[in-house]
Write an enzyme that holds these catalytic residues in place. Structure first.
Site, PDB file in Angstrom:
ATOM      1  N   ARG A 255      -1.419 -14.399  10.109  1.00 45.66           N
ATOM      2  CA  ARG A 255      -1.303 -15.102   8.694  1.00 45.66           C
ATOM      3  C   ARG A 255      -0.715 -16.292   8.427  1.00 45.66           C
ATOM      4  NH1 ARG A 255      -1.838 -10.739   5.311  1.00 45.66           N
ATOM      5  NH2 ARG A 255      -2.253 -12.348   3.612  1.00 45.66           N
TER       6      ARG A 255
ATOM      7  N   PRO B 282      -3.717  -8.744  -4.511  1.00 44.18           N
ATOM      8  CA  PRO B 282      -2.219  -8.870  -5.007  1.00 44.18           C
ATOM      9  C   PRO B 282      -1.123  -7.884  -4.383  1.00 44.18           C
ATOM     10  CG  PRO B 282      -3.625  -6.927  -6.026  1.00 44.18           C
ATOM     11  CD  PRO B 282      -4.323  -7.800  -5.185  1.00 44.18           C
ATOM     12  N   GLU B 283       0.075  -8.169  -4.603  1.00 45.66           N
ATOM     13  CA  GLU B 283       1.159  -7.593  -3.839  1.00 45.66           C
ATOM     14  C   GLU B 283       1.700  -6.570  -4.949  1.00 45.66           C
ATOM     15  OE1 GLU B 283       3.420 -10.012  -1.074  1.00 45.66           O
ATOM     16  OE2 GLU B 283       1.783 -11.316  -0.839  1.00 45.66           O
TER      17      GLU B 283
ATOM     18  N   LYS C   8      -0.302  -1.019  -3.848  1.00 46.37           N
ATOM     19  CA  LYS C   8      -1.054  -1.935  -4.326  1.00 46.37           C
ATOM     20  C   LYS C   8      -2.248  -1.301  -5.099  1.00 46.37           C
ATOM     21  CE  LYS C   8      -0.234  -5.048  -0.812  1.00 46.37           C
ATOM     22  NZ  LYS C   8      -0.905  -5.758   0.373  1.00 46.37           N
TER      23      LYS C   8
END
Length: 292
Positions: A281, A2-3, A58
């Site tokens: 990425r 999760p960000e 996070k």
């Protein structure tokens, strides 16, 4: 993983229910998920009150009246689920990897830790792949933890200033996307929001950070919190792993600018959205809006 908006959404969904409750019992079903000695659990956790819930980057932080805190990192497949007793309204709050465990009877085979609370609530920490963790740290020492100590400013915090952001970027020749993914530069930004912010600022992800003009840096500095706030308003994202604190899927990606829209038309200029790789990425951009 999760960000910032996803973890913030979970925090907001849990804080009203948890604050003020006393922890009555802690059951650890997988010791690596919560590597804490039983004596410390009895001395520092059981019969202590939850006085605050917050977030750094996070990481979820639950502050206790014992002057210790529980740090929770969901990693890739973690979940936090809070069950309300049926004698009350039987509701459930949960956030994390969207498996049936969010709505199924708990504990199940993914449950690693169970925390019983004074009002009959039960807090479950589930984690299929066992990468997530819960740690007990003295509250006053949290900022000394390596993970948190190395974090840069929060994009929604007053410590996030144009001067500090600009200074960090001018010190590195890395691709700008790699620079803003670095948690020591800015906390909480991951792949999704890096792509979205760079598109809003009209900056190509492969541009060297120290090549950006003052105007470009200012555009990016402003874009990052705007993108974060927009995602929070939509409840975050959940295209593969995460749902929000009410067990509902976030829908930011239904309104994404470029992320996961390869081959579609850019809403800003009508150009084609493409996908490349930056810093290992997958990276989405409009080559018309974001020239190299």
């Amino acid at each position: 993983m999760p960000e910032l908006p996803e973890v913030e959404t979970i925090k907001r969904g849990l804080e009203d229910s948890l604050k003020g409750q006393t922890i009555k019992e802690v059951e650890i079903l997988w010791s690596r998920s919560m590597p804490i000695d039983r004596l410390d659990i009895e001395k520092l956790i059981i019969d202590t009150k939850v006085i605050n819930i917050r977030r750094r980057g996070k990481v979820l932080i639950i502050d206790l009246s014992s002057e210790y805190s529980l740090l929770i990192h969901l990693k890739m497949t973690g979940q936090v689920v809070l069950d309300t007793p049926k004698s009350q309204d039987g509701s459930r709050f949960g956030g994390g990897h969207p498996t049936k465990s969010l709505m199924a009877k708990l504990p199940d085979n993914s449950t690693r830790v169970i925390i019983d609370l004074s009002r009959g609530h039960r807090l479950f920490f589930n984690d299929q792949r066992k990468f997530g963790w819960i740690k007990l740290i003295k509250t006053k020492d949290i900022d000394k933890q390596q993970l948190l100590r190395s974090m840069g400013p929060e994009p929604l915090d007053k410590n996030y200033t144009l001067d500090s952001f600009s200074s960090s970027l001018r010190k590195t020749s890395r691709a700008i996307k790699a620079a803003i993914l670095d948690q020591s530069v800015i906390a909480g930004v991951g792949n999704i929001y890096a792509d979205e912010s760079l598109h809003m600022a009209k900056i190509h992800p492969l541009r060297k950070a120290n090549s950006l003009s003052s105007t470009e840096i200012e555009r990016l500095y402003s874009a990052i919190p705007l993108i974060m706030e927009t995602s929070l308003n939509y409840g975050g994202t959940s295209f593969t792993n995460y749902v929000n604190a009410n067990g509902l899927k976030g829908n930011y990606l239904d309104n994404a600018r470029v992320f996961r829209r390869e081959g579609e038309l850019c809403d800003e200029c009508g150009g084609i959205i493409t996908k490349i790789r930056v810093a290992g990425r997958g990276t989405h951009l409009c080559s018309n809006c974001q020239t190299i």
